[in-house]
Write an enzyme that holds these catalytic residues in place. Structure first.
Site, mmCIF file in Angstrom:
data_model
loop_
_atom_site.group_PDB
_atom_site.id
_atom_site.type_symbol
_atom_site.label_atom_id
_atom_site.label_comp_id
_atom_site.label_asym_id
_atom_site.label_seq_id
_atom_site.Cartn_x
_atom_site.Cartn_y
_atom_site.Cartn_z
ATOM 1 N N GLY A 1 0.779 -1.218 0.000
ATOM 2 C CA GLY A 1 0.000 0.000 0.000
ATOM 3 C C GLY A 1 0.815 1.275 0.000
ATOM 4 N N GLU B 1 4.913 -5.897 1.393
ATOM 5 C CA GLU B 1 4.515 -6.269 0.031
ATOM 6 C C GLU B 1 4.338 -5.048 -0.883
ATOM 7 O OE1 GLU B 1 1.931 -10.202 1.437
ATOM 8 O OE2 GLU B 1 0.935 -8.280 1.073
ATOM 9 N N PRO B 2 5.398 -4.276 -1.122
ATOM 10 C CA PRO B 2 5.256 -3.150 -2.043
ATOM 11 C C PRO B 2 5.068 -3.619 -3.480
ATOM 12 C CG PRO B 2 7.562 -3.487 -1.484
ATOM 13 C CD PRO B 2 6.764 -4.437 -0.623
ATOM 14 N N GLY B 3 4.198 -2.978 -4.197
ATOM 15 C CA GLY B 3 4.002 -3.264 -5.616
ATOM 16 C C GLY B 3 4.112 -1.975 -6.402
ATOM 17 N N ARG C 1 -7.379 3.690 -14.613
ATOM 18 C CA ARG C 1 -7.455 4.285 -13.277
ATOM 19 C C ARG C 1 -8.135 5.658 -13.241
ATOM 20 N NH1 ARG C 1 -3.385 5.640 -10.705
ATOM 21 N NH2 ARG C 1 -4.119 5.111 -8.609
ATOM 22 N N TYR D 1 -11.354 5.498 -10.705
ATOM 23 C CA TYR D 1 -11.459 6.241 -9.446
ATOM 24 C C TYR D 1 -10.733 7.583 -9.474
ATOM 25 C CZ TYR D 1 -7.678 2.749 -8.702
ATOM 26 O OH TYR D 1 -6.613 1.892 -8.849
ATOM 27 N N CYS E 1 -14.999 4.977 -26.806
ATOM 28 C CA CYS E 1 -16.335 5.560 -26.972
ATOM 29 C C CYS E 1 -17.015 5.738 -25.628
ATOM 30 C CB CYS E 1 -17.174 4.694 -27.907
ATOM 31 S SG CYS E 1 -16.557 4.696 -29.592
ATOM 32 N N GLU E 2 -16.415 6.544 -24.773
ATOM 33 C CA GLU E 2 -16.934 6.871 -23.448
ATOM 34 C C GLU E 2 -16.567 8.313 -23.136
ATOM 35 O OE1 GLU E 2 -18.670 4.949 -21.368
ATOM 36 O OE2 GLU E 2 -18.521 3.072 -22.491
ATOM 37 N N TYR F 1 -0.336 -0.916 -12.566
ATOM 38 C CA TYR F 1 -1.748 -1.125 -12.888
ATOM 39 C C TYR F 1 -2.169 -0.640 -14.273
ATOM 40 C CZ TYR F 1 -1.760 -2.211 -7.970
ATOM 41 O OH TYR F 1 -1.458 -2.764 -6.755
#
Length: 435
Positions: A249, A291-293, A331, A335, A362-363, A391
């Site tokens: 996180g 657990e860094p990602g 992303r 959000y 098309c959004e 991500y």
């Protein structure tokens, strides 16, 4: 140390943005766009920040790269070279690790709804650890192990810590799909079932508090709650955890408005908190796993786009459309994530206007950057969007049947293709005719 978002990006004599010593305009011409580009040197630097933090503090443990952030064979080979462990959440991620030659004893399996297939693969490959999320997990693992095989596990708990982040990426609060609730009896029941199990070895506890965290407060709150429960179990059974896994996180700096996160200070604050609690309990100091990602790969990657249509709406805004969007970076639409970027072929020129960077899906919600200050921009320019290393590729999709982009690694002036661009045949390869 912590690495600033733009620290390794330079501008060459042509006025072009470079990454890892390579001209991004040349990369766009050679590999086409959209294109994910990763600076391998920065990946290594980020990994070593976490490894060195534990070493400096004199703490035994594991830094496990959260492969959900970005998982390919080449990426996991880099992580292997840096001596990190690995967490996976599916047969696909586990298979990628195996194909990358990753040490199986350093692989940890996660997931809130693990399947029989996932447990079977984990046991067959004899991976290092499984993180149990629920009672269904326990039953499936028991069935898979039978009477003769064994597995080390951690028990994931939700400590009831509401981290200050977007609700979609909060995971440690009480109302979560992840883990055993720490204080409503679930964790006690699971502990009783596991602590003396003949085939399942309970090494310790795991928690994950959410993503894009920028200070240590959530981690120390979690530590307090976890050790309160450990005190109870220690008094009742003499239990001493061998491992405490506080998850990942760790946030990164996406824009200048985001704080510069100092990981060593966050880790030191957590370790000092754990030291005090271990001393009060008079138990051996456990291994600390993290657990860094995102923090390993997020600011190591950028995405290159080609500018196409430009739409001026006087007194409203100017839309600059690019050849990617929510298919390669969902992303912002998912959000409201913020990003920053630069016109790579005009990186040395003065900015003159503020525009909105639009994707081509098309959004109406396919907007990559709402406001970006740029020099005079025209079709054919190359736009670089920073800090897309986590991500972007992992969550890429084929909406509107757009092919997924290629991935290129750069290191010390050398570039290498590590994921091919999808072809149109790739798009339909699993389609069947209806007769």
């Amino acid at each position: 140390m912590s690495i600033k978002q733009y620290e390794s990006y330079k501008v060459n004599e042509l006025g072009h943005l470079t990454i890892g010593g390579i001209d991004t305009v040349d990369l766009a011409k050679h590999y086409d766009t959209p294109l994910y580009v990763y600076d391998v040197t920065r990946i290594r630097q980020n990994a070593r920040i976490f490894k060195d933090a534990l070493k400096t503090l004199g703490v035994r443990g594991q830094i496990a790269y959260a492969s959900k952030a970005f998982s390919t064979i080449a990426m996991l080979q880099i992580i292997k070279q840096e001596g990190l462990s690995l967490d996976v959440v599916s047969t696909g991620e586990l298979y990628t690790a195996i194909r990358a030659g990753f040490p199986k004893e350093k692989i940890h399996l996660h997931g809130n709804n693990k399947t029989r297939e996932e447990f079977s693969m984990a046991v067959e490959e004899d991976i290092g650890c499984v993180v149990l999320d629920n009672f269904h997990d326990i039953t499936l693992l028991e069935n898979e192990l039978g009477d003769t095989q064994h597995m080390d596990v951690l028990m994931r708990v939700t400590p009831g810590v509401a981290s200050h982040t977007h609700q979609y990426i909060m995971t440690g609060h009480e109302d979560s799909k992840f883990g055993f609730d720490l204080f409503n009896g679930q964790a006690d029941e699971a502990f009783t079932r596991l602590v003396s199990h003949s085939n399942i070895h309970l090494k310790g506890l795991h928690c994950h508090l959410g993503s894009q965290l920028t200070d240590s407060s959530s981690y120390t709150q979690a530590s307090a709650r976890l050790f309160k429960k450990i005190r109870q179990w220690h008094e009742e059974t003499g239990y001493e955890p061998k491992v405490m896994n506080f998850g990942g996180g760790f946030g990164i700096q996406y824009t200048d408005q985001d704080p510069l996160v100092r990981y060593e200070e966050m880790i030191a604050s957590l370790i000092n908190d754990v030291r005090g609690r271990v001393k009060a309990l008079d138990i051996p100091f456990p291994e600390i796993w993290l657990e860094p990602g995102r923090a390993i790969v997020g600011n190591a990657g950028l995405t290159l786009y080609s500018v196409g249509a430009i739409k001026h709406l006087p007194n409203i805004r100017t839309y600059v459309s690019v050849d990617g969007g929510m298919t390669d970076n969902i992303r912002p639409a998912l959000y409201n994530a913020d990003y920053h970027g630069v016109v790579a072929n005009k990186a040395a020129k003065k900015t003159s206007s503020t525009v909105s960077i639009a994707g081509k899906c098309c959004e109406s919600g396919d907007m990559l950057i709402d406001e970006l200050t740029v020099p005079e921009t025209e079709p054919g320019d190359i736009l670089a969007v920073y800090s897309t290393g986590a991500y972007g590729f992992s969550m890429a999709n084929n909406y509107n049947r757009f092919p997924k982009p290629a991935v290129v690694f750069v290191e010390e002036g050398r570039d290498q293709l590590v994921v091919r661009r999808e072809s149109l045949d790739d798009i339909i390869k699993n389609d069947l005719s209806y007769e």
